[in-house]
Design a protein around this motif. Sequence first.
Motif, PDB file in Angstrom:
ATOM      1  N   THR A  30       0.853  -1.068   0.057  1.00 43.31           N
ATOM      2  CA  THR A  30      -0.043  -0.038   0.114  1.00 43.31           C
ATOM      3  C   THR A  30       0.759   1.238   0.097  1.00 43.31           C
ATOM      4  OG1 THR A  30      -1.806  -1.071   1.236  1.00 43.31           O
ATOM      5  CG2 THR A  30      -1.717   1.429   1.366  1.00 43.31           C
ATOM      6  N   VAL A  32       1.475   5.641  -0.969  1.00 42.10           N
ATOM      7  CA  VAL A  32       0.820   6.928  -1.352  1.00 42.10           C
ATOM      8  C   VAL A  32       2.108   7.935  -1.653  1.00 42.10           C
ATOM      9  CG1 VAL A  32      -1.030   6.873   0.585  1.00 42.10           C
ATOM     10  CG2 VAL A  32       1.254   8.087   0.946  1.00 42.10           C
ATOM     11  N   ILE A  45      -0.735   6.882  -8.220  1.00 43.57           N
ATOM     12  CA  ILE A  45      -0.517   6.525  -6.717  1.00 43.57           C
ATOM     13  C   ILE A  45      -1.571   7.491  -6.108  1.00 43.57           C
ATOM     14  CG2 ILE A  45       1.208   6.495  -4.849  1.00 43.57           C
ATOM     15  CD1 ILE A  45       1.847   4.530  -6.993  1.00 43.57           C
ATOM     16  N   PRO A  46      -2.479   7.050  -5.083  1.00 40.27           N
ATOM     17  CA  PRO A  46      -3.268   7.869  -4.430  1.00 40.27           C
ATOM     18  C   PRO A  46      -2.571   8.688  -3.482  1.00 40.27           C
ATOM     19  CG  PRO A  46      -3.374   5.746  -3.731  1.00 40.27           C
ATOM     20  CD  PRO A  46      -2.338   5.719  -4.705  1.00 40.27           C
ATOM     21  N   LYS A  49      -4.418   6.835   1.458  1.00 35.94           N
ATOM     22  CA  LYS A  49      -5.114   5.438   1.395  1.00 35.94           C
ATOM     23  C   LYS A  49      -5.462   4.653   2.606  1.00 35.94           C
ATOM     24  CE  LYS A  49      -5.060   1.900  -1.694  1.00 35.94           C
ATOM     25  NZ  LYS A  49      -5.922   1.877  -2.668  1.00 35.94           N
ATOM     26  N   LEU A  51      -6.326   1.532   4.787  1.00 35.79           N
ATOM     27  CA  LEU A  51      -6.084   0.050   4.905  1.00 35.79           C
ATOM     28  C   LEU A  51      -6.466  -0.677   6.129  1.00 35.79           C
ATOM     29  CD1 LEU A  51      -3.972  -2.185   3.547  1.00 35.79           C
ATOM     30  CD2 LEU A  51      -2.137  -1.026   5.183  1.00 35.79           C
ATOM     31  N   TYR A  59      -4.599   4.656   8.502  1.00 34.14           N
ATOM     32  CA  TYR A  59      -4.789   5.532   7.395  1.00 34.14           C
ATOM     33  C   TYR A  59      -3.411   6.115   7.213  1.00 34.14           C
ATOM     34  CZ  TYR A  59      -6.830  10.072   5.888  1.00 34.14           C
ATOM     35  OH  TYR A  59      -7.117  11.281   5.082  1.00 34.14           O
TER      36      TYR A  59
END
Length: 133
Positions: A30, A32, A45-46, A49, A51, A59
Amino acid sequence: MLAGSDHIIHAGDIGEPAILDKLADIAPVTAVRGNVDHGMWAQKIPEIKVLEVGGVSIYVIHNLQELDLKPEAAGFSAVVYGHSHVAKQEITNGVLYFNPGSAGPKRFVLPVTVGKLLIRNQELEPEIIELAG
């Protein structure tokens, strides 16, 4: 160091997409986007995110100053962030705020570090690990 991980979180400043490919060879990732991540690859890529791992909500954001919610009210157990490259862990209002530091090239006078979050019985056990740099 990361071998045996069930999941890897990258809190931004990835640098190049090959880094994520290498991490994905070890465990699911994961990630960011950070302020040094530019180009077409980075746009995918955000910036934020969420999770869920082991019954724990995490977060993930690059810059903690851009956090626009109250994690405790939203039910998060942890906020994982980067940006400063300064390893830090603290609990505020029952939420773990965790910056693993930087595992990339040595920056400034900061140590090269990674963070480890062990989740046991829905409880977080954070650890900052300094790498030989």
